[in-house]
Motif scaffolding. Structure first.
Motif, short mmCIF file in Angstrom:
data_model
loop_
_atom_site.label_atom_id
_atom_site.label_comp_id
_atom_site.label_asym_id
_atom_site.label_seq_id
_atom_site.Cartn_x
_atom_site.Cartn_y
_atom_site.Cartn_z
N GLY A 1 0.80 -1.14 -0.06
CA GLY A 1 0.03 0.19 0.27
C GLY A 1 0.90 1.22 -0.08
N GLU A 2 1.89 1.11 -0.40
CA GLU A 2 2.71 2.35 -0.51
C GLU A 2 2.13 3.19 -1.45
N PRO B 1 -2.94 6.66 -15.42
CA PRO B 1 -2.44 5.25 -14.98
C PRO B 1 -1.48 5.49 -13.84
N GLN B 2 -1.16 4.66 -12.74
CA GLN B 2 -0.29 4.68 -11.75
C GLN B 2 0.42 3.47 -11.47
N ALA B 3 1.68 3.41 -11.03
CA ALA B 3 2.41 2.22 -10.53
C ALA B 3 2.11 1.44 -9.27
N ASP B 4 1.54 2.40 -8.60
CA ASP B 4 1.22 1.98 -7.21
C ASP B 4 -0.34 1.43 -7.02
N THR B 5 -0.75 0.53 -6.26
CA THR B 5 -1.98 0.22 -6.30
C THR B 5 -2.98 1.33 -5.72
N LEU B 6 -4.22 1.46 -6.56
CA LEU B 6 -4.94 2.71 -6.08
C LEU B 6 -5.66 2.36 -4.75
#
Length: 390
Positions: free
Chosen positions: A65-66, A92-97
């Motif tokens: 969750g970072e 779009p993002q690399a970390d989980t939403l």
């Protein structure tokens, strides 16, 4: 307690001793970024009924969750993309939403709550009796969504309970960094991380921006635990643009040890210390003097065409070692800060440009801040610098 001063008769005020937490600082597309952990995980529905080891910003697969966010000293409002957030209008993002529904400590604000009424320019009405926000940046970039609160974990032992931030369902525009989940506002305003955490950490923070994306810097809340003799200090001044901005005043600039022939009055409007803007902007008179002095010491290299607003560029093809003249920025109270070589060039060009007018407020960009610890003693109205810190 850190006590830093370049003038023993007038030491700057500093916040009381407080716990400090240091996190790693990285670089993404010239923006300094750090990781934060929002939320408290709900219990998993299984026989053991144990808590998940992951923060709330996870999917059902239990991804970490970072949340990687841009650190922005020129804005005060923290926000991150939240589920639901389809692409577009999100990116779009690399970390989980981050999903507030997975956190047992998340909460929204009603439209008539004091938190909602105090949003001021960030207020954006209501939806289903939930307070809405909107942040519009100077270039027109926009983020908006629901104003929420949750536990913000800074380190395993340090948290800010009921941290208030924007849960974004729309994030578009040029200044929105699409490699990160959002922006952590650090400006001098009640919504910022600094203000919300000052009860635990004192009204101070610092960071060191690494020279490259493959190296690591740091971000620290609280007063740095270091010797005062390693810092030079200058007072913050009130800026004309926005009270949330951190403004300092240049006195002079030196190139290869020689002070430029620029009267101190040219810098009277001050300069915003900006962790997000990459390039430093100087009054035209100062920039022209810097450019002339720099070019005169770079005649051994091939000139290259300008790149956008950078007009002093070089072709270093085949050059194995580049010798750059030393450049130092001298702030009020004779606080001289020599730039690291990585803070002089950007994409083969002198990493400075000019404002439109000598009366305009300047900007000290993050390229010039590389490897230098910059301490924001907000409560004491001072800023300190330490070279070769990362």
């Amino acid at each position: 307690m850190l006590s830093v001063s370049v003038n023993a008769s007038m030491p700057p005020k500093l916040p009381p001793k407080s716990p400090t937490d240091k996190s790693k600082l990285k670089v993404a597309s010239t923006d300094p970024v750090s990781e934060f952990h929002p939320g408290t995980p709900k219990k998993k529905k299984n026989k053991s009924s144990q808590l998940s080891i992951d923060p709330a910003a996870t999917d059902d697969g239990g991804s970490a969750g970072e949340q990687t966010m841009v650190l922005d000293t020129a804005s005060v409002f923290p926000w991150l993309q939240c589920a639901p957030c389809p692409v577009p209008p999100c990116h779009p993002q690399a970390d989980t939403l981050y999903d507030p529904a997975l956190s047992s400590t998340s909460g929204t604000f009603s439209c008539n709550s004091s938190a909602c009424r105090q949003l001021g320019p960030f207020a954006n009405g209501c939806a289903n009796n939930q307070c809405q926000y909107r942040v519009r940046y100077p270039d027109g970039s926009t983020t908006m969504g629901t104003y929420v609160s949750d536990v913000m974990t800074l380190t395993p032992t340090r948290v800010i309970s009921k941290f208030q931030f924007g849960c974004s369902h729309f994030a578009q525009g040029r200044s929105i960094n699409t490699l990160t989940v959002g922006t952590m506002g650090l400006g001098s305003g009640s919504e910022s991380l600094v203000s919300q955490g000052k009860g635990s950490y004192g009204n101070a923070f610092s960071y060191c921006i690494p020279p490259t994306a493959s190296t690591t810097g740091f971000f620290l809340l609280g007063v740095p635990p270091a010797s005062s003799s390693r810092y030079v200090v200058t007072p913050m001044v009130k800026g004309k643009l926005n009270p949330a901005l951190y403004v300092v005043r240049l006195q002079a600039i030196t190139v290869a040890g020689q002070q430029l022939s620029v009267p101190p009055t040219i810098f009277a409007a001050g300069s915003v210390m900006d962790s997000r803007a990459p390039i430093t902007r100087l009054p035209p008179t100062a920039y022209q003097a810097l450019r002339s002095a720099f070019r005169s010491r770079m005649t051994m290299y091939r000139a290259a065409p300008p790149k956008e607003h950078l007009d002093t560029c070089y072709d270093f093809t085949g050059v194995s070692s580049i010798r750059l003249p030393k450049i130092a920025l001298v702030f009020d109270r004779n606080a001289a800060v020599e730039l690291d070589p990585s803070g002089i060039l950007f994409d083969g060009c002198l990493a400075f440009t000019s404002t439109s007018d000598d009366r305009d407020t300047g900007i000290i960009g993050n390229v010039q801040q590389r490897t230098i610890e910059v301490v924001y003693d907000v409560g004491g109205g001072a800023m300190a610098f330490r070279r070769a810190a990362c």
